[in-house]
Design a protein around this motif. Structure first.
Motif, short mmCIF file in Angstrom:
data_model
loop_
_atom_site.label_atom_id
_atom_site.label_comp_id
_atom_site.label_asym_id
_atom_site.label_seq_id
_atom_site.Cartn_x
_atom_site.Cartn_y
_atom_site.Cartn_z
N ALA A 1 -14.86 -61.87 -15.10
CA ALA A 1 -14.06 -60.85 -15.79
C ALA A 1 -13.70 -59.72 -14.84
O ALA A 1 -12.54 -59.27 -14.80
N ALA A 2 -14.68 -59.26 -14.05
CA ALA A 2 -14.40 -58.21 -13.07
C ALA A 2 -13.41 -58.68 -12.02
O ALA A 2 -12.53 -57.94 -11.58
N ALA A 3 -13.54 -59.95 -11.61
CA ALA A 3 -12.62 -60.51 -10.62
C ALA A 3 -11.19 -60.51 -11.14
O ALA A 3 -10.25 -60.12 -10.43
N CYS A 4 -11.02 -60.92 -12.39
CA CYS A 4 -9.67 -60.93 -12.98
C CYS A 4 -9.09 -59.52 -13.03
O CYS A 4 -7.91 -59.31 -12.73
N GLY A 5 -9.93 -58.55 -13.40
CA GLY A 5 -9.44 -57.18 -13.47
C GLY A 5 -9.02 -56.64 -12.11
O GLY A 5 -7.96 -56.01 -11.97
N LEU A 6 -9.84 -56.88 -11.08
CA LEU A 6 -9.52 -56.40 -9.74
C LEU A 6 -8.25 -57.04 -9.19
O LEU A 6 -7.42 -56.39 -8.55
N ILE A 7 -8.11 -58.34 -9.43
CA ILE A 7 -6.96 -59.06 -8.86
C ILE A 7 -5.67 -58.68 -9.57
O ILE A 7 -4.66 -58.35 -8.94
N VAL A 8 -5.69 -58.70 -10.90
CA VAL A 8 -4.45 -58.46 -11.65
C VAL A 8 -3.98 -57.02 -11.50
O VAL A 8 -2.77 -56.74 -11.61
N ALA A 9 -4.88 -56.10 -11.21
CA ALA A 9 -4.48 -54.70 -11.05
C ALA A 9 -3.46 -54.53 -9.93
O ALA A 9 -2.61 -53.63 -9.98
N ASN A 10 -3.53 -55.40 -8.93
CA ASN A 10 -2.61 -55.29 -7.80
C ASN A 10 -1.15 -55.50 -8.20
O ASN A 10 -0.24 -55.07 -7.49
N LEU A 11 -0.93 -56.15 -9.33
CA LEU A 11 0.44 -56.34 -9.81
C LEU A 11 1.05 -55.05 -10.32
O LEU A 11 2.28 -54.93 -10.41
N TYR A 12 0.21 -54.08 -10.66
CA TYR A 12 0.68 -52.87 -11.34
C TYR A 12 0.45 -51.59 -10.55
O TYR A 12 0.94 -50.53 -10.96
N ILE B 1 10.74 -53.23 -5.77
CA ILE B 1 9.30 -53.38 -5.56
C ILE B 1 8.67 -54.04 -6.78
O ILE B 1 7.90 -55.00 -6.66
N VAL B 2 9.00 -53.53 -7.95
CA VAL B 2 8.46 -54.09 -9.20
C VAL B 2 9.08 -55.46 -9.48
O VAL B 2 8.38 -56.41 -9.85
N THR B 3 10.38 -55.58 -9.27
CA THR B 3 11.08 -56.83 -9.58
C THR B 3 10.54 -57.98 -8.74
O THR B 3 10.29 -59.08 -9.25
N LEU B 4 10.36 -57.76 -7.44
CA LEU B 4 9.90 -58.83 -6.56
C LEU B 4 8.45 -59.22 -6.86
O LEU B 4 8.06 -60.39 -6.76
N THR B 5 7.63 -58.24 -7.23
CA THR B 5 6.26 -58.55 -7.63
C THR B 5 6.25 -59.45 -8.86
O THR B 5 5.51 -60.45 -8.93
N GLN B 6 7.08 -59.11 -9.84
CA GLN B 6 7.17 -59.92 -11.05
C GLN B 6 7.72 -61.31 -10.75
O GLN B 6 7.25 -62.31 -11.30
N ILE C 1 2.26 -60.41 -3.06
CA ILE C 1 1.20 -59.97 -3.97
C ILE C 1 1.35 -60.67 -5.32
O ILE C 1 0.38 -61.18 -5.88
N GLY C 2 2.57 -60.69 -5.85
CA GLY C 2 2.78 -61.37 -7.12
C GLY C 2 2.47 -62.85 -7.04
O GLY C 2 1.83 -63.41 -7.94
#
Length: 415
Positions: A40-51, A74-79, A132-133
């Motif tokens: 759960a902590a791993a998912c939180g740390l990783i997904v935070a990089n998208l935002y 920046i946001v568009t390419l990450t998505q 990153i995305g």
């Protein structure tokens, strides 16, 4: 920690839109409670990089010499990178040993995030945003991995616990990056994240048990099977439609409310908006609760309650005069309620599709999340346009209509 390799399960056929019965499930859990929390902590740390970059688009654009329009890339390419990764990388969980795949993707994520903190050229930063995305889809390999490592009776709880970490990461990423950037250069947001993920990778390398999928397809056949799964799996189509509507409403809300709170009506500073986002993160508590409800067989009712809650979250924001203290309090409660509803439908949907078969669980998850992500992108864009032309009333009307449409569709589902 002793590595445990789960035995492949045999899947029985199913009819209609109900969840199929399963045979051959492991009798004991292969995922200790502490490891579940680590994932759960791993998912939180990783997904935070998208935002992380979203509230920093302005200063990043100025530092790199990007125009306001170009900074939006920046946001568009990450998505875009994340969306492609869901379809092209996440299905590899059905093909390659999952522990190695998770660690490889985590390593690539670290390189991408660290690069974002070190590059000084605009083109290079945009390339790292895409990377990153693409690499952070590791979270959507971890979630079905966690589901695979437990017996069917505990699968909802395992998914809910892991998804709670993911939702916390999504909700805390923006305020955390805002707080860090208020005291340190924006580059440090990415450098600190890379350091945290390096420690995570070293720990996961020691404790993750292996999981070898039973599939022997080639990569071309694996990706080519995605359209067939979408056509043949009614549960997947239905649950993906629910979540696309809910995530569209979620993205609309969190795209528009910072604009609303910064407007003259409320006049909140960036720190105030960050605190508002922190309050909304309380909705992530719904994920483990939803998982337990799914294990108890009440997904049918819980889904409808969550859809009603998502629609009502937009209605209640009009109970107080815009800009008043009461309006801010109601908006905060609406944020918590909406996040609670979205977390609930997300976990219930994943629990439903994960019982459709071990042999294609990662592909099902990739399709499910890609559909949800597409809904989120549409909701965010539409919400921003409606707010610019019709204010909060226009945006909130669409926000209400999205879960309401999912609720109407759910009425066609048989128990």
């Amino acid at each position: 920690m002793t590595a445990i390799t789960p035995k492949p399960a045999t899947v029985s056929k199913t009819g209609g839109t109900g969840e199929p019965e399963r045979r051959g499930e492991p009798e004991e859990s292969g995922l200790p409670g502490r490891l579940n929390l680590v994932l759960a902590a791993a998912c939180g740390l990783i997904v935070a990089n998208l935002y992380f970059a979203q509230p920093l688009v302005g200063p990043i654009g100025v530092a790199l010499g990007l125009s306001p329009d170009a900074a939006g890339l920046i946001v568009t390419l990450t998505q875009l990178g994340y969306g492609l990764g869901l379809l092209l990388i996440v299905p590899l969980g059905d093909l390659f040993e999952n522990r190695k795949l998770i660690l490889v993707m985590l390593g690539l994520s670290i390189l991408a995030v660290l690069s974002a903190g070190l590059v000084t050229q605009a083109a290079a930063f945009l390339a790292t945003a895409f990377a990153i995305g693409l690499c952070c889809v590791a979270v959507q390999i971890i979630v079905p991995y966690a589901a695979q490592m437990v017996p069917a009776a505990e699968r909802g709880r395992a998914v809910g616990n892991v998804m709670s970490g993911l939702m916390v990461g999504i909700m805390l990423a923006r305020p955390v990056s805002s707080f860090i950037a208020a005291f340190l250069p924006w580059h440090m947001v990415f450098v600190l994240s890379a350091l945290a993920m390096t420690g995570l990778a070293l720990f996961l390398a020691r404790v993750l048990p292996p999981r070898v999928p039973a599939q022997r397809l080639g990569y071309g056949a694996l990706i080519g099977s995605l359209p067939r799964l979408l056509v043949t799996q009614a549960v997947l189509r239905r649950r993906a439609a629910y979540q696309a509507c809910m995530f569209a409403a979620f993205s609309l809300f969190w795209t528009v409310t910072p604009l609303l709170l910064a407007s003259p009506a409320f006049g909140l500073t960036q720190i105030g908006i960050a605190l508002f986002a922190l309050a909304g993160a309380a909705g992530a508590l719904a994920a483990p609760i939803a998982g337990r409800l799914a294990d108890r067989g009440v997904s049918f009712a819980a889904t409808r309650i969550a859809l009603v809650g998502g629609a009502c979250a937009f209605l209640v924001t009009h109970l107080a005069p815009e800009g008043s203290t009461l309006a801010l309090a109601v908006l905060t409660l609406a944020a918590i309620g909406l996040d609670f509803a979205v977390s609930t439908t997300l976990v219930l949907g994943q629990r439903a599709i994960y019982v459709l078969g071990d042999e294609h669980r990662s592909r099902l998850n990739g399709l499910y999340m890609a559909t949800s992500f597409l809904g989120g992108a549409v909701g965010s864009a539409a919400g921003a346009w409606l707010y610019a032309h019709y204010g909060w009333w226009g945006a909130s009307l669409l926000g209400f209509a999205l879960p309401a449409a999912a609720l109407l569709y759910s009425l066609t589902e048989r128990r």
